[in-house]
Design a protein around this motif. Structure first.
Motif, PDB file in Angstrom:
ATOM      1  N   THR A  75       0.806  -1.224   0.000  1.00  0.00           N
ATOM      2  CA  THR A  75       0.000   0.000   0.000  1.00  0.00           C
ATOM      3  C   THR A  75       0.839   1.273   0.000  1.00  0.00           C
ATOM      4  OG1 THR A  75      -0.094   0.057   2.415  1.00  0.00           O
ATOM      5  CG2 THR A  75      -1.791  -1.212   1.292  1.00  0.00           C
ATOM      6  N   THR A  76       2.165   1.149   0.165  1.00  0.00           N
ATOM      7  CA  THR A  76       3.019   2.330   0.213  1.00  0.00           C
ATOM      8  C   THR A  76       4.237   2.142  -0.679  1.00  0.00           C
ATOM      9  OG1 THR A  76       4.300   1.528   2.106  1.00  0.00           O
ATOM     10  CG2 THR A  76       2.321   2.841   2.586  1.00  0.00           C
ATOM     11  N   TYR A  77       4.851   3.257  -1.027  1.00  0.00           N
ATOM     12  CA  TYR A  77       6.072   3.223  -1.828  1.00  0.00           C
ATOM     13  C   TYR A  77       7.251   2.957  -0.894  1.00  0.00           C
ATOM     14  CZ  TYR A  77       9.289   4.429  -5.596  1.00  0.00           C
ATOM     15  OH  TYR A  77      10.268   4.380  -6.563  1.00  0.00           O
ATOM     16  N   ASP A  78       7.313   1.713  -0.417  1.00  0.00           N
ATOM     17  CA  ASP A  78       8.283   1.356   0.610  1.00  0.00           C
ATOM     18  C   ASP A  78       9.633   0.964  -0.010  1.00  0.00           C
ATOM     19  OD1 ASP A  78       7.957  -1.218  -0.398  1.00  0.00           O
ATOM     20  OD2 ASP A  78       6.743  -1.914   1.295  1.00  0.00           O
TER      21      ASP A  78
ATOM     22  N   VAL B  94      -6.364   6.176  -6.708  1.00  0.00           N
ATOM     23  CA  VAL B  94      -7.301   5.803  -5.654  1.00  0.00           C
ATOM     24  C   VAL B  94      -6.789   4.536  -4.994  1.00  0.00           C
ATOM     25  CG1 VAL B  94      -9.663   5.145  -5.116  1.00  0.00           C
ATOM     26  CG2 VAL B  94      -9.238   6.886  -6.853  1.00  0.00           C
ATOM     27  N   ALA B  95      -6.611   3.500  -5.793  1.00  0.00           N
ATOM     28  CA  ALA B  95      -6.019   2.278  -5.253  1.00  0.00           C
ATOM     29  C   ALA B  95      -4.620   2.576  -4.732  1.00  0.00           C
ATOM     30  CB  ALA B  95      -5.957   1.188  -6.318  1.00  0.00           C
ATOM     31  N   VAL B  96      -3.835   3.306  -5.517  1.00  0.00           N
ATOM     32  CA  VAL B  96      -2.550   3.803  -5.050  1.00  0.00           C
ATOM     33  C   VAL B  96      -2.795   5.191  -4.489  1.00  0.00           C
ATOM     34  CG1 VAL B  96      -0.204   4.410  -5.680  1.00  0.00           C
ATOM     35  CG2 VAL B  96      -1.322   2.471  -6.786  1.00  0.00           C
ATOM     36  N   GLU B  97      -2.569   5.354  -3.195  1.00  0.00           N
ATOM     37  CA  GLU B  97      -2.844   6.630  -2.536  1.00  0.00           C
ATOM     38  C   GLU B  97      -2.019   7.744  -3.177  1.00  0.00           C
ATOM     39  OE1 GLU B  97      -2.551   9.947  -0.080  1.00  0.00           O
ATOM     40  OE2 GLU B  97      -0.854   8.554  -0.091  1.00  0.00           O
ATOM     41  N   TYR B  98      -2.588   8.936  -3.269  1.00  0.00           N
ATOM     42  CA  TYR B  98      -2.016  10.038  -4.034  1.00  0.00           C
ATOM     43  C   TYR B  98      -0.560  10.320  -3.668  1.00  0.00           C
ATOM     44  CZ  TYR B  98      -1.213  14.754  -5.767  1.00  0.00           C
ATOM     45  OH  TYR B  98      -0.677  15.841  -6.407  1.00  0.00           O
ATOM     46  N   GLY B  99      -0.274  10.494  -2.394  1.00  0.00           N
ATOM     47  CA  GLY B  99       1.089  10.826  -1.990  1.00  0.00           C
ATOM     48  C   GLY B  99       2.073   9.727  -2.335  1.00  0.00           C
ATOM     49  N   GLU B 100       1.652   8.469  -2.191  1.00  0.00           N
ATOM     50  CA  GLU B 100       2.531   7.354  -2.534  1.00  0.00           C
ATOM     51  C   GLU B 100       2.808   7.334  -4.033  1.00  0.00           C
ATOM     52  OE1 GLU B 100       3.881   5.649   0.041  1.00  0.00           O
ATOM     53  OE2 GLU B 100       2.698   7.090   1.195  1.00  0.00           O
TER      54      GLU B 100
ATOM     55  N   SER C 253       4.448  10.035   4.604  1.00  0.00           N
ATOM     56  CA  SER C 253       3.093  10.031   4.069  1.00  0.00           C
ATOM     57  C   SER C 253       2.666  11.465   3.822  1.00  0.00           C
ATOM     58  CB  SER C 253       2.130   9.358   5.059  1.00  0.00           C
ATOM     59  OG  SER C 253       0.795   9.380   4.558  1.00  0.00           O
ATOM     60  N   ASP C 254       1.620  11.640   3.035  1.00  0.00           N
ATOM     61  CA  ASP C 254       1.004  12.963   2.921  1.00  0.00           C
ATOM     62  C   ASP C 254      -0.252  13.035   3.772  1.00  0.00           C
ATOM     63  OD1 ASP C 254      -0.503  11.235   1.321  1.00  0.00           O
ATOM     64  OD2 ASP C 254      -1.052  12.814  -0.098  1.00  0.00           O
ATOM     65  N   LEU C 255      -0.476  12.007   4.618  1.00  0.00           N
ATOM     66  CA  LEU C 255      -1.654  11.914   5.474  1.00  0.00           C
ATOM     67  C   LEU C 255      -1.216  11.795   6.937  1.00  0.00           C
ATOM     68  CD1 LEU C 255      -3.600   9.231   3.388  1.00  0.00           C
ATOM     69  CD2 LEU C 255      -3.857  11.729   3.238  1.00  0.00           C
ATOM     70  N   LEU C 256      -1.655  12.700   7.757  1.00  0.00           N
ATOM     71  CA  LEU C 256      -1.391  12.624   9.191  1.00  0.00           C
ATOM     72  C   LEU C 256      -2.745  12.596   9.902  1.00  0.00           C
ATOM     73  CD1 LEU C 256       0.538  12.661  11.598  1.00  0.00           C
ATOM     74  CD2 LEU C 256       0.484  15.161  11.511  1.00  0.00           C
ATOM     75  N   PHE C 257      -3.145  11.396  10.366  1.00  0.00           N
ATOM     76  CA  PHE C 257      -4.434  11.221  11.019  1.00  0.00           C
ATOM     77  C   PHE C 257      -4.302  11.492  12.519  1.00  0.00           C
ATOM     78  CE2 PHE C 257      -4.709   8.641   7.183  1.00  0.00           C
ATOM     79  CZ  PHE C 257      -5.950   9.001   6.689  1.00  0.00           C
ATOM     80  N   VAL C 258      -5.225  12.273  13.035  1.00  0.00           N
ATOM     81  CA  VAL C 258      -5.214  12.624  14.463  1.00  0.00           C
ATOM     82  C   VAL C 258      -6.502  12.122  15.088  1.00  0.00           C
ATOM     83  CG1 VAL C 258      -5.049  14.471  16.156  1.00  0.00           C
ATOM     84  CG2 VAL C 258      -3.821  14.665  13.968  1.00  0.00           C
TER      85      VAL C 258
END
Length: 563
Positions: free
Chosen positions: A266-269, A307-313, A370-375
Motif C-alpha cells: 500500500t506504500t512506496y516502501d 485511488v487504489a494507489v494513494e495520491y502521496g505514494e 506520508s502525505d496523510l497525518l491522522f489525528v
C-alpha cells in the motif's frame, strides 16, 4: 500498454540543455541529421504518449472510439507547451488492412497517421510511431501461423516505411509494442521470434531508401520487459545488426503489487523503491553503459486514478522515477490514454502530477513518510510527528496556506522528524469532527513542496449487512479515515477470494470503498472466488493504521455480513 475497455542522456552539455522545458532550450536543439543515436534519444527527453487514439481505430471507427477527441494542432501545441520534446504515437493497423497477400493499409488511415505525425513535427517535436495493439490482435499467433504473421508484419512496415521515407530524422520508428507469443515452446523460441521480427523490420526500413537509411530505429525486448534475460537477448540482437542508429526500449509500470495495490503493498516502501532502482540499473548496465541509447516507451501506474494507489505514494513513485531516469541517462515517455492531460481544455486533470513529472526532469523534490497525518480525538492536546524524506535537500519552512509557521512555537524539526506542536494541531482541527482536514506545505531547498494533510479521524464502524453476490454493500462510517487494503481469510488462515496466493486483496477488483455514499462494497469478483457456506474473516486496514474486523458468509447468491 494493452487497452482494456474497463480500464539518455549521456553526459553531453548539449543534451543536458534539452532537458529544460523552455522555448530557449528547445530553440538551441541542433540539426537532427547531425546527431548520433545517443544524442537523438537524449534530445527526445522528456516524451509523452498519445494513448488510446490512433491505436483505437477499429472496425470502421475512427480515433475517437475509445473516448478521446480527434487530434488537433492545438493539442500538439499544448503538449509542446508542457515541455515535452517527443511524442510516441501508438498506431494499431489490424482492422485497417486488406486481405493477404498484400495487406494493403486503407489509404484514409495511412493519410490520417501522416497528418497527425506532421502536426507533431510542426511543433518541433520528435515523433515515434509503431505497430501497437496488433501485438495481441494477431501477431502473437506467430508460433502457430509463422509465415502469415511475418508476411503481414513485413507488408505493414513496407508501406509505412515507403510513406515516410522522405520525412526528417525527427521521425523515429519502433518495430512493435509489447510483443509476446502464444503457443511458443518457451522463452528461447519467443526470443528467437522477436529477434526475427526486429531483424525483418530493420532490413525493410533500411532498404526503403531516403531518410530511412539512417533513421533512428527502436527495438523492444520480449514483453518490453526489463528482466535481465530479455535485456541480454535484445543486446545480442543489436550487436548482430551492427547499426549505430538503433535504440532499445522497455516499459515500466512499477512493482506490480504496488501499482495495483495487492498483496499488502500500500506504500512506496523500500521494496518497491528497490525494484525500480534495480530496473534502471539493469537498463543502464546492459545498454547505456555500452553506448546503446535506452527509451522507456511507456511508464506510469496501472491504477491511473490514484485511488487504489494513494495520491502521496503515487507522487513518490513519479518523483523517484524521474530522478532515476535522469541519473541513468534514460529517456522516458509518459503513458497518457486521456486520463491525465485534458485534450479539450489542455490542462492536467490530476492536481500536482505534472509538477512532480516536470520537476523530476531537472531536480529532486522532498517528500515525507506520508502525505496523510491522522489525528484521533483521544490524541487531542498531543504533539504529532512525521518523518521527512528530504531526498538530499534541506528542510526550509512550513506553511499553512499563505502563513509561514514559526519554528519552536508551531513545529520542531530534529533530524528528519517534523513534530507539529499540539497547539498548532488543535488550531488546525478545531473541534476535531471526523473528516476535518487542513493542509500544510512542507518546503525544501528545491523542488515541489510536499503537501501534508492533517486529518481528524476516529475508528471506522462497519455495520451488519445482507445482500447478494452481485450487490453487497456494508454500511460504513469512515470517520475521516481511508481504506488502505483488505485482508480476507478462511478459518484456517488461508487466503479467501481472488488471488488466493495472498491474503491481501486487490483494491478496486475485490472491494471498493464508496466514501460519498458511506458503504464498503465487496464485488461479484470477490464472491466468485469464495467457497460457498464458508465464513470469511475480513480485516479492513485503514490509512491511519487502524483495523476493523468483519465476517461474511456466502450461501448460494445470498450474503450476510456481521461486524
Amino acid at each position: 500498454m494493452r487497452y482494456q475497455p474497463s480500464r539518455l542522456l549521456l553526459a553531453v552539455p548539449l543534451a543536458l540543455t534539452l532537458l529544460i522545458p523552455t522555448t530557449a532550450a528547445q530553440a538551441e536543439r541542433p540539426e537532427p541529421a547531425s546527431l548520433t543515436a545517443v544524442e537523438t534519444v537524449a534530445a527526445m527527453q522528456p516524451g509523452w504518449n498519445l494513448g488510446n487514439t490512433l491505436d483505437s481505430m477499429c472496425c470502421g471507427e475512427d480515433e475517437t472510439s475509445w473516448g478521446n477527441p480527434m487530434v488537433t494542432e492545438e493539442l500538439m501545441e499544448g503538449i509542446r507547451d508542457q515541455g515535452f520534446n517527443s511524442i510516441r504515437i501508438p498506431v494499431s493497423w489490424s482492422y485497417n488492412t486488406g486481405p493477404a497477400p498484400d495487406y494493403t493499409i486503407e489509404p484514409q488511415v495511412l493519410d490520417r497517421v501522416e497528418e497527425v505525425v506532421q502536426m507533431a513535427l510542426d511543433e518541433d517535436m520528435y515523433v515515434m510511431i509503431n505497430i501497437h495493439h496488433d501485438s495481441w490482435q494477431w501477431l502473437h499467433e506467430m508460433p502457430t501461423d509463422h509465415d502469415n504473421v511475418l508476411a503481414r508484419f513485413d507488408s505493414i512496415w513496407s508501406q509505412v516505411a515507403d510513406r515516410f521515407k522522405d520525412y526528417p530524422p525527427e521521425l523515429v520508428f519502433e518495430s512493435i509494442n509489447e510483443p509476446f507469443f502464444e503457443g511458443a515452446s518457451g522463452p528461447e523460441q519467443e526470443n528467437e521470434l522477436i529477434a526475427e521480427l526486429n531483424a525483418s523490420f530493420h532490413e525493410i526500413v533500411r532498404g526503403s531508401g531516403g531518410g530511412n537509411e539512417d533513421r533512428l530505429l527502436v527495438l523492444p525486448t520480449l514483453h518490453t520487459s526489463s528482466d535481465q534475460d530479455h535485456l541480454d537477448a535484445l543486446a545480442a540482437e543489436i550487436e548482430a545488426l551492427d547499426d549505430p542508429m538503433l535504440a532499445a526500449t522497455t516499459h515500466n509500470y512499477s512493482y506490480w503489487p504496488f501499482s495495483v495495490n495487492i498483496a499488502g503493498k500500500t506504500t512506496y516502501d523500500e521494496e518497491v523503491q528497490g525494484y525500480l532502482e534495480g530496473d534502471f540499473a539493469r537498463l543502464h548496465d546492459t545498454f547505456v553503459s555500452k553506448g546503446i541509447p535506452m527509451i522507456i516507451g511507456e511508464f506510469g501506474l496501472l491504477n491511473g486514478g490514484f485511488v487504489a494507489v494513494e495520491y502521496g505514494e503515487a507522487m513518490k513513485f513519479f518523483e523517484h522515477f524521474g530522478y532515476l531516469a535522469r541519473t541513468n541517462d534514460i529517456t522516458t515517455m509518459f503513458w497518457d490514454n486521456g486520463q491525465y492531460f485534458d485534450r479539450k481544455e489542455f490542462d492536467w486533470q490530476v492536481e500536482g502530477l505534472y509538477d512532480y513529472l516536470s520537476e523530476s526532469w531537472t531536480n529532486r523534490s522532498g517528500t515525507a513518510e506520508s502525505d496523510l497525518l491522522f489525528v484521533d480525538p483521544s490524541e487531542a492536546g498531543a504533539d504529532q510527528a512525521i518523518t521527512l524524506n528530504p531526498n538530499g535537500l534541506q528542510f526550509k519552512s512550513l506553511y499553512h496556506g499563505d502563513r509561514k509557521l514559526k519554528p519552536g512555537r508551531d513545529y520542531v524539526v530534529e533530524g528528519d522528524t517534523l513534530t507539529l506542536k499540539a497547539s498548532l494541531v488543535d488550531l488546525l482541527l478545531g473541534d476535531g469532527a471526523p473528516g476535518t482536514r487542513e493542509q500544510l506545505s512542507v518546503r525544501y531547498s528545491d523542488g515541489v513542496p510536499w503537501t501534508l494533510n492533517v486529518i481528524a479521524s476516529d475508528t471506522p464502524v462497519l455495520e451488519d449487512a445482507t445482500g447478494t453476490t452481485d450487490a453487497f454493500a456494508i454500511p460504513t462510517e469512515y470517520n475521516g479515515d481511508m481504506v488502505a487494503t483488505l485482508e480476507a481469510t478462511y478459518e484456517d488462515g488461508t487466503g479467501a477470494g481472488p488471488h488466493d496466493w495472498t491474503v491481501y486483496k486487490e483494491y478496486g477488483v475485490a472491494y471498493d470503498p464508496d466514501y460519498a455514499n458511506g458503504v464498503f462494497k465487496l464485488t461479484p469478483t470477490f464472491f466468485d472466488a469464495v467457497t460457498d457456506g464458508a465464513a470469511v474473516n475480513l480485516t479492513v486496514h485503514f490509512r491511519s493504521g487502524k483495523t476493523v474486523a468483519y465476517t461474511v458468509t456466502k450461501n448460494g447468491t445470498a450474503v450476510t455480513g456481521t461486524a
